[in-house]
Structures are given as structure tokens and as C-alpha cells.
Design a protein around this motif. Structure first.
Motif, short mmCIF file in Angstrom:
data_model
loop_
_atom_site.label_atom_id
_atom_site.label_comp_id
_atom_site.label_asym_id
_atom_site.label_seq_id
_atom_site.Cartn_x
_atom_site.Cartn_y
_atom_site.Cartn_z
N MET A 101 33.47 -33.70 -10.00
CA MET A 101 34.50 -33.99 -8.91
C MET A 101 34.37 -35.45 -8.40
O MET A 101 33.24 -36.13 -8.70
CB MET A 101 34.19 -33.22 -7.72
N ILE A 102 35.40 -35.75 -7.79
CA ILE A 102 35.18 -37.32 -7.26
C ILE A 102 35.33 -37.45 -5.75
O ILE A 102 35.83 -36.53 -5.11
CB ILE A 102 36.57 -37.99 -7.45
N HIS A 103 34.03 -37.96 -5.47
CA HIS A 103 33.86 -37.91 -3.84
C HIS A 103 34.08 -39.25 -3.33
O HIS A 103 33.84 -40.29 -3.83
CB HIS A 103 32.34 -37.58 -3.65
N ILE A 104 34.84 -39.37 -2.22
CA ILE A 104 35.19 -40.50 -1.60
C ILE A 104 34.28 -40.78 -0.68
O ILE A 104 33.72 -39.92 0.36
CB ILE A 104 36.67 -40.50 -1.02
N VAL A 105 33.59 -41.99 -0.60
CA VAL A 105 32.66 -42.72 0.22
C VAL A 105 33.15 -43.94 1.08
O VAL A 105 33.47 -44.72 0.62
CB VAL A 105 31.25 -42.62 -0.33
N PRO B 130 36.48 -37.56 -20.09
CA PRO B 130 36.52 -36.66 -18.70
C PRO B 130 36.38 -37.37 -17.48
O PRO B 130 36.82 -37.20 -16.45
CB PRO B 130 35.75 -35.47 -19.13
N VAL B 131 35.24 -38.13 -17.48
CA VAL B 131 34.91 -38.84 -16.30
C VAL B 131 35.94 -39.99 -15.98
O VAL B 131 36.47 -40.18 -14.86
CB VAL B 131 33.40 -39.39 -16.64
N LEU C 227 33.07 -41.83 -6.08
CA LEU C 227 31.84 -41.50 -7.46
C LEU C 227 32.05 -40.32 -7.90
O LEU C 227 32.89 -39.09 -7.43
CB LEU C 227 30.58 -41.07 -6.30
N TYR C 228 31.88 -40.19 -9.24
CA TYR C 228 32.05 -38.89 -10.01
C TYR C 228 30.52 -38.33 -9.98
O TYR C 228 29.79 -38.76 -10.55
CB TYR C 228 32.65 -39.24 -11.32
N ILE C 229 30.50 -37.09 -9.33
CA ILE C 229 29.11 -36.78 -9.36
C ILE C 229 29.09 -35.36 -9.90
O ILE C 229 29.99 -34.31 -9.95
CB ILE C 229 28.62 -36.46 -7.77
N ALA C 230 28.16 -35.08 -10.79
CA ALA C 230 27.81 -33.59 -11.39
C ALA C 230 26.33 -33.41 -11.46
O ALA C 230 25.59 -34.00 -11.86
CB ALA C 230 28.30 -33.75 -12.90
N ASP C 231 26.20 -32.24 -11.02
CA ASP C 231 24.73 -31.81 -10.83
C ASP C 231 23.89 -32.94 -10.09
O ASP C 231 22.98 -33.01 -10.50
CB ASP C 231 24.23 -31.47 -12.06
N GLY C 232 24.39 -33.26 -9.16
CA GLY C 232 23.50 -34.55 -8.42
C GLY C 232 23.35 -36.17 -9.14
O GLY C 232 22.89 -36.76 -8.60
N ALA D 298 39.34 -38.43 -14.76
CA ALA D 298 38.86 -38.05 -13.34
C ALA D 298 38.73 -39.26 -12.35
O ALA D 298 39.23 -39.17 -11.36
CB ALA D 298 37.57 -37.29 -13.12
N LEU D 299 38.06 -40.41 -12.64
CA LEU D 299 38.43 -41.61 -11.77
C LEU D 299 39.68 -42.15 -11.58
O LEU D 299 40.27 -42.36 -10.67
CB LEU D 299 37.36 -42.70 -12.23
N LEU D 300 40.65 -42.15 -12.71
CA LEU D 300 41.86 -42.61 -12.83
C LEU D 300 42.77 -41.63 -11.72
O LEU D 300 43.69 -41.93 -10.86
CB LEU D 300 42.30 -42.91 -14.03
N SER D 301 42.44 -40.40 -12.09
CA SER D 301 43.24 -39.23 -11.25
C SER D 301 42.92 -39.48 -9.84
O SER D 301 43.82 -39.06 -9.00
CB SER D 301 43.06 -37.87 -11.82
N GLY D 302 41.61 -39.90 -9.56
CA GLY D 302 41.38 -39.87 -8.22
C GLY D 302 41.97 -40.97 -7.29
O GLY D 302 42.34 -40.88 -6.48
N ILE D 303 42.11 -42.13 -8.09
CA ILE D 303 42.94 -43.18 -7.57
C ILE D 303 44.31 -42.61 -7.12
O ILE D 303 44.66 -42.92 -6.03
CB ILE D 303 43.03 -44.39 -8.58
N VAL D 304 44.93 -41.95 -8.09
CA VAL D 304 46.34 -41.48 -7.91
C VAL D 304 46.43 -40.62 -6.71
O VAL D 304 47.33 -40.64 -6.05
CB VAL D 304 46.95 -41.04 -9.22
#
Length: 210
Positions: free
Chosen positions: A1-5, A118-119, A57-62, A122-128
């Protein structure tokens, strides 16, 4: 998942942001040899990591496996203050225009060949997703010209702002890339699902308790 900080929730992501700064140093200093960015503590941080930056941030399992930063074009950013020579005409500015910077993916999670990893997807999809929800429709990118075709294939409408120029040892081109719902559908098609990639904000109490 992409987390916005952002400054509002950055205290909840202290460890993850430390990982992100170290990933940036590993990619841009150690791998790409941008030695001007080198720091003894192994954390790549610059003047734009301020209260106006949006970190994704793309975060998986910490673990932070991918990172990118968005900067508003109405504030100082790379094109305005560091690389103005890449823009030959009027610089794009507006609340609907943000600059995409410091994109990086951890080794072992990058694309091989033409397909986005996949990462990366997800990052590009997160922007959109973020942009469509926030009234943002265009990003400024300083990039290798070879990325142009890839962006078009992802249904970003790209416009070069000048000709490629040498920055360090690399050719760099500044472009604007506009997107809409079709861009998101294209990215979803490429990864094989239409699930949201942006994580829902976690309640502060729950996060702190963990």
C-alpha cells in the motif's frame, strides 16, 4: 500500500521516513553517483523536505520498498530553483500542478524489461489517485528522455518543456505529464485489478498503540 506522509502525520511514520531517506541515499548517491547529495549519515535530505512536501511511501511488512515526493509548483521546487535551465518557456505553475521528485524503488523490486514492477505501478497509481481526489491533474518531471514513451503508454499526456540537457552524467528532460481517470484505468489494467492503492489514514490512537 501507498501511505501519504505530511507534516500532520509524519510523527506516526518516523521509522518509515528514516528508511525512505536512506533508500533515497542508496539510489541517488550510491547507485546514480549524485555525489553532491552525499551525507555522512547515509540519509538523503534536501531543502525541499519541508512543510509543503507530500511524501508517498510503499510499505510492505514494515519495509519501505518505494518512495516518491510531491512538491507544489506554487512553492520553490527543483524546476524553479535548481534546474530552471530545463524550461525554455514559461514555467508551469498552478495549484493543479505539482512536481514529482525522488522516485525510487528498492533493489529486487524494480521492473525487468518493459513491464512496470508492482511497486512502480503502485507508486504511479498513488499519484493519480491522490491527484484525482485533490484537484491535481498535472505533474512536472525531470527525467531521462527514455521515460517519455513509457509515460505515453500509461496514458499520461506529456509535453516537453525544453530540450534534454546534461545534468551530471545523464541526459535530463523536463516535462509536464497530465492525467485523468483514463490514466488510472490503464494502470489498473496493467496490474490486473482495480483495488485502491492508497492506504486509508490510520487513527492516531491506534497507530500509537501499535
Amino acid at each position: 500500500m501507498i501511505h501519504i506522509v505530511t507534516p500532520e502525520n509524519q510523527h506516526l511514520f518516523r521509522d518509515e521516513m528514516e528508511q525512505a531517506y536512506r533508500l533515497r541515499h542508496r539510489v541517488f548517491v550510491d547507485e546514480m553517483k549524485w555525489t553532491d547529495l552525499a551525507r555522512e549519515d547515509g540519509r538523503e535530505i534536501d531543502q525541499f523536505d519541508n512543510a509543503h512536501a507530500v511524501h508517498m511511501l510503499y510499505i510492505a511488512d514494515g519495509q519501505v520498498l518505494g518512495y516518491q515526493r510531491m512538491l507544489p509548483s506554487t512553492r520553490p521546487h527543483l524546476l524553479s530553483d535548481v534546474l530552471p535551465q530545463l524550461c525554455e518557456g514559461e514555467r508551469p505553475v498552478g495549484p493543479h500542478i505539482w512536481e514529482w521528485t525522488r522516485y525510487c524503488v528498492a533493489p529486487g523490486h524494480r521492473e525487468r524489461g518493459r513491464a512496470l514492477s508492482p511497486v512502480a505501478n503502485a507508486l504511479l497509481s498513488g499519484i493519480v489517485e491522490w491527484g484525482l481526489a485533490s484537484g491535481i491533474s498535472t505533474i512536472i518531471i525531470e527525467m531521462n528522455p527514455l521515460w517519455l514513451l513509457r509515460l505515453v503508454q500509461l496514458y499520461f499526456r506529456t509535453t516537453p518543456l525544453g530540450l534534454p540537457q546534461k545534468v551530471g552524467d545523464e541526459d535530463v528532460l523536463a516535462v509536464t505529464a497530465s492525467f485523468d481517470r483514463r490514466t488510472l484505468l490503464r494502470l489498473q489494467e496493467m496490474r490486473g485489478n482495480n483495488l485502491r492503492v492508497l492506504a486509508e489514514p490510520e487513527p492516531t490512537v491506534r497507530r500509537l498503540a501499535g
